[in-house]
Structure formats: structure tokens, C-alpha cells
Design a protein around this motif. Sequence first.
Motif, mmCIF file in Angstrom:
data_model
loop_
_atom_site.group_PDB
_atom_site.id
_atom_site.type_symbol
_atom_site.label_atom_id
_atom_site.label_comp_id
_atom_site.label_asym_id
_atom_site.label_seq_id
_atom_site.Cartn_x
_atom_site.Cartn_y
_atom_site.Cartn_z
ATOM 1 N N ALA A 4 45.781 26.164 -3.893
ATOM 2 C CA ALA A 4 44.471 26.702 -3.471
ATOM 3 C C ALA A 4 43.870 27.016 -4.388
ATOM 4 C CB ALA A 4 43.938 27.749 -2.139
ATOM 5 N N TRP A 5 42.394 27.051 -4.741
ATOM 6 C CA TRP A 5 42.151 28.315 -5.311
ATOM 7 C C TRP A 5 40.134 27.902 -5.672
ATOM 8 C CZ3 TRP A 5 43.211 22.919 -5.994
ATOM 9 C CH2 TRP A 5 42.315 22.541 -6.914
ATOM 10 N N GLN A 6 39.937 29.130 -5.831
ATOM 11 C CA GLN A 6 38.149 29.950 -5.723
ATOM 12 C C GLN A 6 37.708 29.914 -7.007
ATOM 13 O OE1 GLN A 6 37.617 32.738 -3.563
ATOM 14 N NE2 GLN A 6 35.470 33.022 -4.251
ATOM 15 N N ALA A 7 36.482 28.525 -7.242
ATOM 16 C CA ALA A 7 35.899 28.666 -8.431
ATOM 17 C C ALA A 7 34.802 29.683 -8.626
ATOM 18 C CB ALA A 7 34.730 27.089 -8.181
ATOM 19 N N SER A 8 34.025 28.999 -9.672
ATOM 20 C CA SER A 8 33.292 30.665 -10.190
ATOM 21 C C SER A 8 32.371 30.126 -9.234
ATOM 22 C CB SER A 8 32.816 30.961 -11.104
ATOM 23 O OG SER A 8 32.158 29.698 -11.851
ATOM 24 N N ASN A 9 31.796 30.166 -8.587
ATOM 25 C CA ASN A 9 30.526 29.888 -7.680
ATOM 26 C C ASN A 9 31.304 30.530 -5.910
ATOM 27 O OD1 ASN A 9 31.642 27.364 -6.552
ATOM 28 N ND2 ASN A 9 29.882 26.420 -6.735
ATOM 29 N N THR A 10 32.212 30.467 -5.886
ATOM 30 C CA THR A 10 33.158 30.796 -5.241
ATOM 31 C C THR A 10 33.473 29.965 -4.100
ATOM 32 O OG1 THR A 10 30.653 31.569 -4.405
ATOM 33 C CG2 THR A 10 31.750 33.069 -4.958
ATOM 34 N N ASP A 11 32.939 28.730 -4.638
ATOM 35 C CA ASP A 11 33.543 27.948 -3.390
ATOM 36 C C ASP A 11 34.935 27.541 -3.464
ATOM 37 O OD1 ASP A 11 30.954 26.429 -3.276
ATOM 38 O OD2 ASP A 11 31.332 24.936 -4.463
ATOM 39 N N ALA A 12 35.689 27.537 -2.361
ATOM 40 C CA ALA A 12 37.524 27.683 -2.193
ATOM 41 C C ALA A 12 38.247 25.793 -1.950
ATOM 42 C CB ALA A 12 38.022 28.548 -1.544
ATOM 43 N N TYR A 13 39.414 25.628 -2.468
ATOM 44 C CA TYR A 13 39.682 24.225 -2.862
ATOM 45 C C TYR A 13 40.862 24.297 -2.265
ATOM 46 C CZ TYR A 13 34.675 23.232 -4.812
ATOM 47 O OH TYR A 13 33.440 22.717 -5.501
ATOM 48 N N PHE A 14 41.378 23.115 -1.616
ATOM 49 C CA PHE A 14 42.547 23.263 -1.330
ATOM 50 C C PHE A 14 43.449 21.990 -1.926
ATOM 51 C CE2 PHE A 14 46.362 22.360 2.246
ATOM 52 C CZ PHE A 14 47.103 23.079 2.004
ATOM 53 N N ALA A 15 44.547 21.504 -2.242
ATOM 54 C CA ALA A 15 44.124 20.525 -2.568
ATOM 55 C C ALA A 15 46.430 20.394 -2.507
ATOM 56 C CB ALA A 15 44.776 20.030 -4.169
ATOM 57 N N VAL A 16 46.873 18.355 -1.799
ATOM 58 C CA VAL A 16 47.985 18.875 -1.585
ATOM 59 C C VAL A 16 48.678 18.102 -2.054
ATOM 60 C CG1 VAL A 16 49.549 17.503 0.893
ATOM 61 C CG2 VAL A 16 47.592 19.566 1.002
ATOM 62 N N THR A 17 49.807 18.085 -2.854
ATOM 63 C CA THR A 17 50.291 16.935 -3.381
ATOM 64 C C THR A 17 52.062 16.415 -2.463
ATOM 65 O OG1 THR A 17 51.511 17.890 -5.335
ATOM 66 C CG2 THR A 17 49.627 17.011 -5.682
ATOM 67 N N LEU A 41 37.468 24.426 1.556
ATOM 68 C CA LEU A 41 37.809 24.917 2.860
ATOM 69 C C LEU A 41 36.304 25.528 2.630
ATOM 70 C CD1 LEU A 41 40.669 27.040 0.846
ATOM 71 C CD2 LEU A 41 40.827 25.435 2.789
ATOM 72 N N ASN A 42 35.635 26.044 3.714
ATOM 73 C CA ASN A 42 33.844 26.342 3.844
ATOM 74 C C ASN A 42 34.808 27.815 4.860
ATOM 75 O OD1 ASN A 42 35.537 25.620 6.663
ATOM 76 N ND2 ASN A 42 33.864 24.566 7.970
ATOM 77 N N ASN A 43 36.334 28.427 4.406
ATOM 78 C CA ASN A 43 35.595 29.686 4.968
ATOM 79 C C ASN A 43 36.991 30.504 4.346
ATOM 80 O OD1 ASN A 43 37.532 28.819 5.826
ATOM 81 N ND2 ASN A 43 37.532 29.414 8.545
ATOM 82 N N ALA A 44 37.320 32.094 4.419
ATOM 83 C CA ALA A 44 38.614 32.592 3.965
ATOM 84 C C ALA A 44 39.503 31.401 3.920
ATOM 85 C CB ALA A 44 38.692 33.885 4.439
ATOM 86 N N HIS A 45 40.189 31.759 3.008
ATOM 87 C CA HIS A 45 41.590 31.254 2.554
ATOM 88 C C HIS A 45 42.766 32.196 2.920
ATOM 89 C CE1 HIS A 45 39.750 31.560 -1.182
ATOM 90 N NE2 HIS A 45 41.093 32.029 -1.879
ATOM 91 N N ASN A 46 43.141 32.017 4.185
ATOM 92 C CA ASN A 46 44.201 32.956 4.529
ATOM 93 C C ASN A 46 44.966 31.983 5.048
ATOM 94 O OD1 ASN A 46 43.620 32.240 7.057
ATOM 95 N ND2 ASN A 46 41.833 33.790 7.549
ATOM 96 N N SER A 47 46.138 32.816 5.302
ATOM 97 C CA SER A 47 47.169 31.919 5.965
ATOM 98 C C SER A 47 46.890 30.962 6.813
ATOM 99 C CB SER A 47 48.609 32.986 6.165
ATOM 100 O OG SER A 47 48.768 33.602 7.172
ATOM 101 N N LYS A 48 46.633 31.040 7.698
ATOM 102 C CA LYS A 48 45.605 30.339 8.962
ATOM 103 C C LYS A 48 44.647 29.156 8.215
ATOM 104 C CE LYS A 48 43.827 30.147 13.348
ATOM 105 N NZ LYS A 48 43.504 31.404 14.938
ATOM 106 N N CYS A 49 44.244 29.283 8.119
ATOM 107 C CA CYS A 49 43.171 28.494 7.483
ATOM 108 C C CYS A 49 43.709 27.503 6.316
ATOM 109 C CB CYS A 49 42.270 28.998 6.226
ATOM 110 S SG CYS A 49 40.786 27.813 5.638
ATOM 111 N N LEU A 50 44.706 27.723 5.423
ATOM 112 C CA LEU A 50 45.909 27.084 4.806
ATOM 113 C C LEU A 50 46.149 26.141 5.189
ATOM 114 C CD1 LEU A 50 45.878 29.306 1.700
ATOM 115 C CD2 LEU A 50 45.124 27.887 1.826
ATOM 116 N N GLY A 51 47.179 26.663 6.421
ATOM 117 C CA GLY A 51 47.897 26.259 7.207
ATOM 118 C C GLY A 51 47.600 24.954 8.089
ATOM 119 N N GLN A 52 46.031 24.958 8.494
ATOM 120 C CA GLN A 52 45.278 24.225 8.736
ATOM 121 C C GLN A 52 44.802 23.300 7.864
ATOM 122 O OE1 GLN A 52 42.133 25.810 11.122
ATOM 123 N NE2 GLN A 52 42.200 24.178 12.811
#
Length: 77
Positions: A4-17, A41-52
Motif C-alpha cells: 500500500a502507498w500514498q501518492a503526493s495528492n493523498t490518494d492511497a492505493y493497494f496492490a496484490v501480487t 483506497l478511499n479511506n485510511a489504510h489501517n489494518s482493517k481496511c487493508l485486510g478487507q
Amino acid sequence: MCDAWQASNTDAYFAVTGHWIEEPMAGVWKKQSALLGFTWLNNAHNSKCLGQALFEIAAHVGIEHKVGIVSPPSSTD
């Protein structure tokens, strides 16, 4: 594997390989890798959000029953 990472414009992304080994013929192993999913990711990337997000991607490709967790041993220091 996921990241997971956050872009400079505060958009957050998540990828799975996914990574696996195929045996096309006896004694010959071939490492395979593929991007299984990528999402915003449209909200905070905490453990619950990332797991979901991980579960949703795994379910989308039909491998949710194959997802496992490996974590390093805890330190005793």
C-alpha cells in the motif's frame, strides 16, 4: 504479497501480487508471478481496511481460501 502507498495528492492505493511455482515437467520448476489486483483506497489504510481490500481482491480472483499469512518471529529483546 501486498503493498500500500500514498501518492503526493493523498490518494492511497493497494496492490496484490501472487507468486507460485509450476512444474511443467518432472524436476523442472518455474517461478510465476502476476498482479492479482490493484485498488484505490478511499479511506485510511489501517489494518482493517487493508485486510478487507486483500480479501476482496482474493475473492475476486477466486483464491480467498488459499491466502495465508507469514510474519517474522517476534523479538525477545
